[in-house]
Design a protein around this motif. Sequence first.
Motif: not given
Lengths: 334, 624
Positions: A9-13, A16-24, A306-311, A313-318
């Motif tokens: 979960l900590v690794q996700m932070i 997700l930050f990187a994902a939000s930068v890319v999406i934005f 899109l940010a919700m989808l990123a979250v 995807t990471a969550l369901f991978n886990l």
Amino acid sequence: MFAYTIRRLVQMIPLLFAASVVIFALLALQPGDPLDELRQNNPNLTAEQLEQLRKAYGLDQPIYVRYFKWLGRALQGDLGQSRSYGVKAAEFVFGERLPRTLLLSGLAFAVALLIAIPVGIFSAVRQYSTADYAITFMTFIGFSTPVFFLGIILLYLFTVVVPERTGLPALPTGLPSLFWSDVTTGSISFFGFIGTWASHLILPVMTLALIQMASWTRYMRASLLEVLNQDFIRTARAKGLAERKVLYKHALRNALIPIVTLVGLAVPGVLGGAIITENIFSYPGMGRTIFESLLAKDYNVAMAALAMLAVLTALFNLIADLLYAVVDPRIRYS
Amino acid sequence: MKYLSKLATVWIVGAGLAFAGPQDNTLVVGASQEPTVLGGDFLSIISNQSIKAEVENYLLVPMIGIDADSKNFPIMVTELPTLANRRLRSVDIGGGKRRLEMDLTLRSDLKWSDGTPITTDDIAFFNEVGNAKGMPVLNPDVWERRKLIVKDKLNFTVTFEPAFYTDTIGAPIGYAPAHVMRPEWQKVLAQTQNLDAKRDAARLSEIYRSFFQAFGSNRAINQGKMVWSGPFRVTRWAAGSTIELTRNPNFWITPPGGADKYVQRVTYRIIQNTNSLLVAILGGGVDATSRVSITLDQARSPQLTSRAPGRYDIWSVPGAVWEHIDVNKFTNVERVKELGLDDKRTRQALLHALDRDSWVKAFFEGFEPVSHTWVAPVNPLFNDKVRRYEYNPDKAKALLAEMGWRPGPDGILQRTVGGKTVRFEIEFVTTSGNAIRERTQQLFAEQWKRIGVAVKINNAPSAVVFDAKYLNRAVEGTWTGMTMFAWVSSLAELGNLFKYKDLNTGATFIPTAENNFTGQNIGGWRNDEYDRLAAQAVVEFDPEKRAELFARMQVIWAEELPALPLRFRADPLITKKGLVNYLGATYSGGNNYPNWLPWAIGWTARGAQKLFDQAKYATAISTK
């Protein structure tokens, strides 16, 4: 296991930050801005007026400033306003569109699973039988039929051909023009309400489920066949266990391991909506929301979705990884 | 069997819409778009969608409407302001500029749907909100030029300074329900009093949008927060699906024979996928199409035309969307100079090489006419007597030969410019994914090849082509040859597409660094005579004199040919047999809205009287 979950979960932070930068960045870098249409349709706009509008929409600032402003607000739970709808983006995406997608895709998901797994098992157990060939044939048709084609054919069949031939009314599409308040005020019964909703959902659920079913049936068949040919199954049979027990107790549990991964990874896709199906059946869910917000350059809505989808995807991978451990005792996380 | 009957019951309940029509005196309209807001967003700050304007035709009628003949007609005022009745006055204020004064009187029987009278207070409220600091209005120039003088509860004057003839088209000003929205507006004023229009533009915009949304969103409408002035009011808006409107008993105009003989409920069915919308029409679940619905191609499809006899009328309504090819004429761009695109003979040759008549016949069965100028044939300013460029490849070749072009070894023309041999290969851009444009492009490339002109196709998605950094930067050579796309024209034609400079206001229309790349004269054509005539025409309030000036502008344009005119698009309109006064014309309601006379839409079977004939305004698509 607990420590592992926390660590993931900590690794996700940062992820997700990187994902939000890319999406934005991708959204901001796409050609044009929300003022293009205005610029084209109103020749009388002067450069000064246009600049004023750019300021009003916050488009005059550099991308990184806009991103950090967005991030700052997002961390406080404010995802901004929808430019097209004038409502809060979070409320629009999570309160209005997501529940509809959950209903449509969730139903299709359940129908597909409930049919695909037994059919896959049946097909594997009766390998090379006529029924197996028939199922294989059907699943290949399902595999190779594009969803837009299947959708429009079903729509044409059940809203034009069947009514014309039988006199039955057309199967409705879109959302029913019903609110929950209609039930509470007594203008429609509870069952009438459910029935109307169900009639609207039949076609899109059928379309989505048929496509998904085809692939899951094949996976289930292949996975079970692989397990059935292993030594421990032969041993189970040799020691005289009933075929039923061999199949359901020994083979199936092992065969389901790859299916769990598949299903787990499919969930974010399901929540992302089914853009083509939603479009054909006029169902305003997440797929259409993402598509429309990108076209309309409604950045806040697109970011929220899109940010919700990123979250997810990471969550369901886990979750898929954790479920691995649950279904396969050989896997342990530390 | 029992199960089947249950299923059929559910089916029937769900498909209730399929029974709409003359049986219960209702109308189901199929639309491919949904308004994002309605009503409360009266300045179109949140949305300026066409579908919003269309649905609002039922709900918030304009003070002065535009009929199928493109003429003003009074809806809320006692009479139209004209020069003859002295309610319209044009005053010379020097420097070629004029001030326009319009005296208007509201009818005394106007009411909102909650029974409150509609008065000049509602107009003053509209004016106050639009003039609020930092309000991001769509047409700021109108707000800068317009003033409102309220005389009493019913009488008011609107002035425009400087005025243009377009100020007399339709209603000069709007209105909004002050008794409902003003308390909330007072809060907005308190919230914004310390904000600065320039410094806090984004914050102001957000506050204003929230205000409009509080009376325009789907939820606000369903909670009954908005009141209506039109012949219908919203009873239910199921987002993403349907909008139901029912008759407003407080509406002041009674159609012939009484309102009960006309449609009592209108339901908009939102089906965004046009194939699905076509299927809904085929299935009988739609009585008529919206302005925003299926394409003309789909309306001509055999699935529909074969089912139409006895059920539907299918019309092709001439539109005002002009498809053309713009040509880069900026001489600082090297390729323009090499190919001589700034020379009218080159452009004339390119047009002579195209067989546009066969093209519209083959592609659109002739429903979309070839255009010869940028003015739509249905516009009162249209001039039919301009130079026409017939298909004549020999003439095209001769014109190019005059400019020194000779066939090269590969058959493509070449000439020497500044000691360098130049091959006539021209860049041709259009919006990728638009099948008609892409097919047209292939055909034209082939026809140009026959006169020795090679085409280098360089298409991009519409978001790229219409990005101001691309389309408006021909001066920087972002595109060096031709771009094919459409302009949406309106009844309020100012000639801005091809002006260099507006001699009345000083604004320039050729996008360059000096004007921050604004303006629609993207190819950079400059003709001082055209500009002079345009400056006169837009302040000429006599329609005949104005038409004369525009006629001369079109003659110059067709001779100089700054762009290659291709065709005017047409829009389909499908109506069930027996539906009357649901009538599309190019400028009805301002923009081909079929519901410009919403109170008179009805079914002949229910006693509605037919007031207009669609055949006068559109061409029937044959059904078989």
